[in-house]
Scaffold this active site. Structure first.
Site, PDB file in Angstrom:
ATOM      1  N   SER A   1      32.879   1.087 -84.573  1.00  0.00           N
ATOM      2  CA  SER A   1      31.882   0.433 -85.416  1.00  0.00           C
ATOM      3  C   SER A   1      31.135   1.492 -86.208  1.00  0.00           C
ATOM      4  O   SER A   1      30.924   2.612 -85.722  1.00  0.00           O
ATOM      5  CB  SER A   1      30.880  -0.364 -84.570  1.00  0.00           C
ATOM      6  OG  SER A   1      29.790  -0.811 -85.368  1.00  0.00           O
TER       7      SER A   1
ATOM      8  N   TYR B   1      25.150  -1.029 -77.553  1.00  0.00           N
ATOM      9  CA  TYR B   1      26.441  -1.286 -78.202  1.00  0.00           C
ATOM     10  C   TYR B   1      26.833  -0.082 -79.064  1.00  0.00           C
ATOM     11  O   TYR B   1      27.969   0.402 -78.988  1.00  0.00           O
ATOM     12  CB  TYR B   1      26.349  -2.535 -79.069  1.00  0.00           C
ATOM     13  CG  TYR B   1      27.548  -2.758 -79.967  1.00  0.00           C
ATOM     14  CD1 TYR B   1      28.724  -3.312 -79.460  1.00  0.00           C
ATOM     15  CD2 TYR B   1      27.510  -2.413 -81.316  1.00  0.00           C
ATOM     16  CE1 TYR B   1      29.823  -3.502 -80.283  1.00  0.00           C
ATOM     17  CE2 TYR B   1      28.604  -2.609 -82.143  1.00  0.00           C
ATOM     18  CZ  TYR B   1      29.762  -3.162 -81.617  1.00  0.00           C
ATOM     19  OH  TYR B   1      30.851  -3.355 -82.428  1.00  0.00           O
TER      20      TYR B   1
END
Length: 249
Positions: free
Chosen positions: A145, A158
C-alpha cells in the site's frame, strides 16, 4: 498471464476476485484461490470454470503456518504447478493512532505480515522445483500500500504492516534470486471499491489524489498482472507504486 497457473491468496472478494477474473482474459491456464471463506473462493472461480480453465480452491487461515502450507499444497496438486502467486490477504481495521489495542495489533500483524510470509515460503519451496522458462521459475507479487510510505495516523497499524511487507518482499527477492524466482510488490493508493462507496470513502480518496479520484480496481489489477506475468523476466525486489500522485501530494 498466457499459459501460467496463478494462485491468489485472499481471492474470494475485492481485488483478489477481480484478479482471478482478469487473469482468465489475460490467458491464464489455471487459477487457484485460497481464502478464509472457502465458499467465496469457489464462487470467485466461476469465470475461470466457465472458460474451461483448470481451477482449485482451499479454505485456510494463512496466518497459521501449517494451514497456509496445506492450502498451497492443495492448490498445487489441483493445478499441477503454481507459476505465479499473488498475495492479497489483508485486514484493514481503522483506529485512531493513540487507541490501537493489543488485539488489533496482533490481528493485523498475524494476517498482513505472518500470512504473507507463510504464503511466500510455501510458494518459494514449490517454485524451487519448477523448470525455468525464459530465465524464470516463478513469480510472487505482494499487495502492499502507498500507506507504507506516508504518514497514516488514521490507520497506523495497517500502514506499519504494509511497510513490513515491502521489507519482506526485498528480503525474499534477494534470497531467491539465484533460484530464478522474481519477488515484487504493488502498492496502490485507495481504490474506489464497492466497499469504499458503501462506507462513504470516495470523497476522502478524491481529496487525497491530485487526479481527483480514487483508483478503479481494474487500474491497479493491470499492474499486478503485469508484475506477475510472463513479460516480467528481470524485475525483482521492486515495489511498484500506483498512487495517482498521492505518494508525492
Amino acid at each position: 498471464m498466457q499459459g501460467l497457473n496463478i494462485l491468489i491468496a485472499g481471492g474470494a472478494t475485492g481485488l483478489g476476485a477481480l484478479l482471478a477474473e482478469m487473469a482468465v482474459d489475460a490467458g491464464a491456464a489455471g487459477i487457484g484461490i485460497i481464502d478464509l471463506d472457502g465458499k467465496g473462493a469457489d464462487a470467485a472461480l466461476g469465470p475461470a470454470r466457465a472458460a474451461g480453465l483448470a481451477t482449485a480452491h482451499a479454505a485456510a487461515n494463512v496466518s497459521v503456518g501449517p494451514e497456509a502450507h496445506r492450502a498451497f499444497g492443495e492448490i498445487a496438486a489441483g493445478l499441477g504447478r503454481v507459476d505465479t502467486m499473488i498475495n492479497c490477504v489483508a485486514i484493514y481495521p481503522r483506529r485512531p493512532l493513540l487507541e490501537i489495542t493489543d488485539a488489533e495489533w496482533d490481528a493485523s500483524n498475524a494476517v498482513n505480515i505472518k500470512g504473507t510470509y507463510h504464503m511466500m515460503v510455501a510458494a518459494v519451496r514449490h517454485m524451487q522445483g519448477l523448470e525455468p522458462a525464459n530465465h524464470v521459475r516463478g513469480r510472487i507479487v505482494n499487495i502492499t500500500s502507498v500507506d507504507a510510505f506516508k504518514a497514516h495516523p488514521q490507520n497506523a497499524h495497517y500502514a506499519a504492516t504494509k511497510a513490513a511487507v515491502v521489507s519482506l518482499t526485498r528480503s525474499f527477492a534477494h534470497h531467491v534470486a539465484a533460484d530464478d524466482i522474481l519477488v515484487n510488490s504493488v502498492a496502490p493508493a485507495g481504490m474506489a471499491t464497492e466497499k469504499a462507496r458503501e462506507l462513504g470513502f470516495l470523497g476522502e480518496l478524491a481529496k487525497a489524489s491530485p487526479l481527483g479520484r480514487g483508483a478503479e480496481p481494474r487500474e491497479i489489477a493491470e499492474w499486478v498482472l503485469m508484475t506477475g506475468g510472463p513479460k516480467n523476466t528481470y524485475m525483482t525486489g521492486e515495489n511498484v507504486i500506483v498512487s495517482g500522485g498521492y505518494i508525492y501530494a
